[in-house]
Write a protein that holds these residues in place. Structure first.
Motif, PDB file in Angstrom:
ATOM      1  N   GLU A 284       0.839  -1.198   0.000  1.00 23.04           N
ATOM      2  CA  GLU A 284       0.000   0.000   0.000  1.00 23.04           C
ATOM      3  C   GLU A 284       0.873   1.247   0.000  1.00 23.04           C
ATOM      4  O   GLU A 284       0.602   2.202  -0.708  1.00 23.04           O
ATOM      5  CB  GLU A 284      -0.884   0.005   1.253  1.00 23.04           C
ATOM      6  CG  GLU A 284      -2.022  -0.987   1.175  1.00 23.04           C
ATOM      7  CD  GLU A 284      -3.243  -0.394   0.509  1.00 23.04           C
ATOM      8  OE1 GLU A 284      -3.714   0.634   0.960  1.00 23.04           O
ATOM      9  OE2 GLU A 284      -3.701  -0.979  -0.486  1.00 23.04           O
TER      10      GLU A 284
ATOM     11  N   TYR B 151       0.620   3.522  -2.890  1.00 18.73           N
ATOM     12  CA  TYR B 151      -0.093   4.764  -2.588  1.00 18.73           C
ATOM     13  C   TYR B 151       0.732   5.620  -1.619  1.00 18.73           C
ATOM     14  O   TYR B 151       0.404   5.729  -0.435  1.00 18.73           O
ATOM     15  CB  TYR B 151      -1.458   4.452  -1.973  1.00 18.73           C
ATOM     16  CG  TYR B 151      -2.352   3.619  -2.854  1.00 18.73           C
ATOM     17  CD1 TYR B 151      -2.744   4.065  -4.112  1.00 18.73           C
ATOM     18  CD2 TYR B 151      -2.802   2.375  -2.430  1.00 18.73           C
ATOM     19  CE1 TYR B 151      -3.553   3.298  -4.927  1.00 18.73           C
ATOM     20  CE2 TYR B 151      -3.620   1.593  -3.237  1.00 18.73           C
ATOM     21  CZ  TYR B 151      -3.989   2.067  -4.486  1.00 18.73           C
ATOM     22  OH  TYR B 151      -4.791   1.305  -5.281  1.00 18.73           O
TER      23      TYR B 151
ATOM     24  N   SER C 202      -1.073   8.263   0.467  1.00 17.80           N
ATOM     25  CA  SER C 202      -1.873   7.797   1.607  1.00 17.80           C
ATOM     26  C   SER C 202      -1.008   7.773   2.854  1.00 17.80           C
ATOM     27  O   SER C 202      -1.406   8.213   3.932  1.00 17.80           O
ATOM     28  CB  SER C 202      -2.408   6.389   1.334  1.00 17.80           C
ATOM     29  OG  SER C 202      -3.148   6.385   0.153  1.00 17.80           O
TER      30      SER C 202
ATOM     31  N   ARG D 271      -3.743  12.135  -3.056  1.00 14.12           N
ATOM     32  CA  ARG D 271      -4.117  10.760  -2.697  1.00 14.12           C
ATOM     33  C   ARG D 271      -5.325  10.309  -3.518  1.00 14.12           C
ATOM     34  O   ARG D 271      -5.370   9.178  -3.998  1.00 14.12           O
ATOM     35  CB  ARG D 271      -4.443  10.672  -1.208  1.00 14.12           C
ATOM     36  CG  ARG D 271      -4.707   9.243  -0.755  1.00 14.12           C
ATOM     37  CD  ARG D 271      -5.158   9.186   0.663  1.00 14.12           C
ATOM     38  NE  ARG D 271      -6.464   9.801   0.840  1.00 14.12           N
ATOM     39  CZ  ARG D 271      -7.270   9.549   1.860  1.00 14.12           C
ATOM     40  NH1 ARG D 271      -6.906   8.700   2.797  1.00 14.12           N
ATOM     41  NH2 ARG D 271      -8.430  10.141   1.967  1.00 14.12           N
TER      42      ARG D 271
ATOM     43  N   ARG E  69      -5.165   7.151  -6.441  1.00 17.09           N
ATOM     44  CA  ARG E  69      -6.021   5.970  -6.408  1.00 17.09           C
ATOM     45  C   ARG E  69      -6.948   5.912  -7.633  1.00 17.09           C
ATOM     46  O   ARG E  69      -7.623   4.912  -7.833  1.00 17.09           O
ATOM     47  CB  ARG E  69      -6.862   5.954  -5.133  1.00 17.09           C
ATOM     48  CG  ARG E  69      -6.030   5.614  -3.907  1.00 17.09           C
ATOM     49  CD  ARG E  69      -6.802   5.767  -2.639  1.00 17.09           C
ATOM     50  NE  ARG E  69      -5.960   5.478  -1.485  1.00 17.09           N
ATOM     51  CZ  ARG E  69      -5.812   4.291  -0.928  1.00 17.09           C
ATOM     52  NH1 ARG E  69      -6.440   3.259  -1.426  1.00 17.09           N
ATOM     53  NH2 ARG E  69      -5.018   4.117   0.116  1.00 17.09           N
TER      54      ARG E  69
END
Lengths: 311, 339
Positions: free
Chosen positions: A202, A206, A209, A304, A308
């Motif tokens: 993750e 990302y 994030s 962010r 995504r």
């Protein structure tokens, strides 16, 4: 073939029979506790390996006397010749007491080369009443075991080796073990993926994030120029991770060209990089830290959302 | 005149030097900029490139803009240190004479000394040049000669390696930069170089370059002003330091090169002298770019030229130096964050 002791009701006759079976206690006490005792044994001869020998004792106790069943022998090997395969007592209540039917089974597991005399050792049980304990003995018993082969067996016949133990069927347990192991390994893999690998993936996938979490932590602290500088560094780290290389003002356009989904933030990113350059490399004063950090958090939140989204 | 005014005036002159040299050296903007940075950093330079790409022309053009003495010597296997210091001859009246060699001929006015094909000369020559470069002095004829304005530029032929003496690590470290000069790649430029008659006569070409745009005797002073006035923030200092540390231990910065065992790659990274040179050159780059503070871009501009020849690979990788040095410096710049 039984050698059972006959039943007698008179006290003296009873005492005379059981005297050898109890210890040296006052005869009156023994008579008060034991109202009857009868021992049944099988024949004393003609046994071979594998046969069982059963000794029975029928013990009638008066009043409150009871047999202490923990004094019964336990199953298992007794000596070179015998093992106790069973030892138990069943209780039968009567009007003025109880009767115990004690059974002890012995099994012969050895074969002599010639006729041999073997003695089962004396067993001792304990009976307890209100005031005292009285031991009761199952006397030693001697019998003979015969060979199953001639004495010169080694010369005329070849003995088969001992039979190998049969494997215990464990297939069900093995299947259960395999299933449990697979289940456990699966759980472990899932745990590693969920707790260790997934957060890393993750984070790699990302970065904004991760950066947003960091920035929110910084927001909770007092507004301070140094906090804002750390916030900027966090944001830069997310940009670098997204680009796969360090993004500078000079190659920001290349970053936007390669990551077109961030193109809509071009103005904000260019302004941020210019501000960051002033702060870090031109020693510009940092003002309005709290507001600036809030703006940085907002920009990070927009990044962010974009990271995504599908490009 | 205050420092800002002085820097502004000299900035215009430095750009004029670049513009003048660009008129005779087409397609070599980057080497010209790096040579200009080296000139104002007061650091010596190694030129490395193929033959016939205009290295000598470039140097002569720069030397002409600076004024002062310019000398060159060809590195050969039989060249001895004394050949630089003096030469003997028989005079017209038949008497033996001793005259100062190329190094001493101009005395303190020597501004640029070009050592062509330095790797063809013996280690004794390297040793003499090391002293001249480090101390800007040499002892001869029972006295010490000083060259306070001297800039040494050495050329290393990368095509031929036979019968050469590789410049030792200690000597390489004393050069501020190693500047690559490659043949221009653009078809138009190559056609221009081939067809334009302006480039046929080097002497005439060089005469077109304005002479003495600056006074070479002022360069040391200007360099001091630049170093004293162009700012380097803590962040940029830390960034430059991290870049140098990454050259010693790339693994610590997550730098990996394909097909290369990183733990065995580096024998030594950038030396403390190299670290100092990097920031000094970056300040001059920032000044030439019209800035009062050094930015990462200024460091990037000089990084390869200042750092690549200071990274010493283990012998197993030294044969791949050109390829590995380029890859490693690129990866360092891509991987070390600023701020």
């Amino acid at each position: 073939m039984s050698n059972g002791v006959g039943q007698h009701s008179r006290l003296m006759r009873l005492l005379s029979r059981i005297t050898p079976l109890v210890c040296l206690l006052p005869p009156v006490l023994v008579a008060q506790a034991i109202s009857d005792i009868r021992i049944v044994t099988p024949r004393e001869f003609g046994y071979t390996i594998g046969e069982t020998i059963r000794h029975e004792m029928h013990l009638s106790l008066a009043g409150t006397y009871r047999l202490d069943t923990t004094t019964l022998p336990t199953s298992g090997r007794l000596n070179h010749w015998l093992e106790i395969s069973r030892a138990e007592a069943q209780i039968e209540h009567r009007n003025n007491g109880v009767t115990y039917h004690i059974v002890v089974d012995y099994q012969i597991f050895n074969a002599p080369r010639q006729l041999t005399s073997v003695t089962i050792p004396q067993l001792e049980f304990l009976t307890t009443g209100e005031a005292n304990s009285i031991p009761v003995f199952l006397p030693a018993w001697t019998f003979t075991i015969g060979p199953i082969t001639p004495s010169d067996a080694d010369e005329i016949i070849s003995l088969r080796p001992d039979r190998k133990p049969q494997p215990i069927p464990v297939i069900t347990r093995r299947v259960r073990l395999i299933i449990s192991t697979l289940l456990l390994v699966g759980l472990l893999i899932y745990f590693v993926y969920r707790r260790l690998l997934l957060p890393r993936l993750e984070r790699d996938r990302y970065p904004f994030s991760e950066a947003l979490l960091e920035l929110r932590k910084l927001q909770r602290r007092d507004a301070d120029p140094e906090i804002y500088r750390r916030g900027l560094q966090t944001f830069h780290a997310a940009m670098n991770a997204t680009a796969g290389r360090v993004v500078f003002t000079a190659n920001l356009q290349d970053f936007l060209a390669a990551n077109s989904k961030f193109a809509m933030l071009k103005t904000e990113l260019v302004a941020l990089y210019a501000r960051s350059q002033d702060i870090f490399f031109k020693n510009a004063e940092v003002a309005e830290s709290a507001t600036s950090l809030q703006e940085l958090v907002e920009l990070c939140r927009r990044c962010r959302r974009l990271e995504r989204s599908v490009a | 005149m205050n420092a800002d005014q002085q820097l502004a005036d000299w900035h215009a002159q430095a750009l004029a030097i670049e513009a003048a040299v660009r008129t005779v050296m087409v397609g070599q903007d980057r080497p010209i900029r790096l040579l200009c940075i080296a000139t104002f950093t007061r650091g010596h330079v190694i030129l490395e490139g193929s033959v016939g790409v205009g290295k000598t022309t470039l140097l002569r053009a720069v030397a002409r803009t600076l004024g002062g003495g310019y000398e060159r010597i060809e590195g050969t296997v039989d060249l001895m240190p004394s050949d630089l210091v003096y030469h003997t001859y028989v005079s017209a009246d038949g008497k033996p004479q001793v005259a100062p060699g190329p190094l001493l001929k101009h005395g303190e006015a020597l501004a640029m000394f070009f050592f062509n094909e330095i790797n063809r000369a013996r280690p004794q020559m390297h040793s003499l040049m090391l002293r001249v470069m480090a101390e800007r002095t040499v002892s001869a004829f029972n006295r010490e000669y000083r060259f306070p304005h001297l800039l040494v530029v050495a050329d290393r032929n990368r095509v031929e390696r036979e019968e050469t003496f590789e410049v030792p690590a200690a000597a390489r470290d004393r050069f501020l930069m190693e500047i690559e000069i490659n043949s221009p790649t653009g078809v138009t430029l190559l056609q221009q170089l081939m067809v334009d008659t302006r480039f046929h006569d080097t002497e005439r070409l060089l005469n077109q370059v304005p002479a003495d745009i600056v006074d070479y005797r002022d360069l040391n002073g200007v360099s001091r002003v630049i170093q004293g006035n162009i700012q380097t923030s803590d962040a940029i200092q830390q960034y430059a330091l991290n870049l140098c540390r990454a050259s010693s231990d790339p693994g610590a910065f997550g730098i990996v090169l394909e097909d290369t065992e990183m733990s065995r790659l580096i024998q030594a990274g950038v030396s403390p002298r190299g670290m100092s040179y990097l920031l000094r050159a970056a300040r001059v780059a920032a000044w030439l770019n019209g800035r009062a503070s050094v930015l990462p871009e200024d460091i990037h501009e000089v990084f390869f030229a200042v750092v690549a020849h200071r990274i010493f690979f283990r012998p197993a990788f030294e044969l791949r130096r050109a390829e590995l040095a380029k890859q490693l410096t690129d990866r360092i710049l891509q991987s070390v964050a600023a701020p």
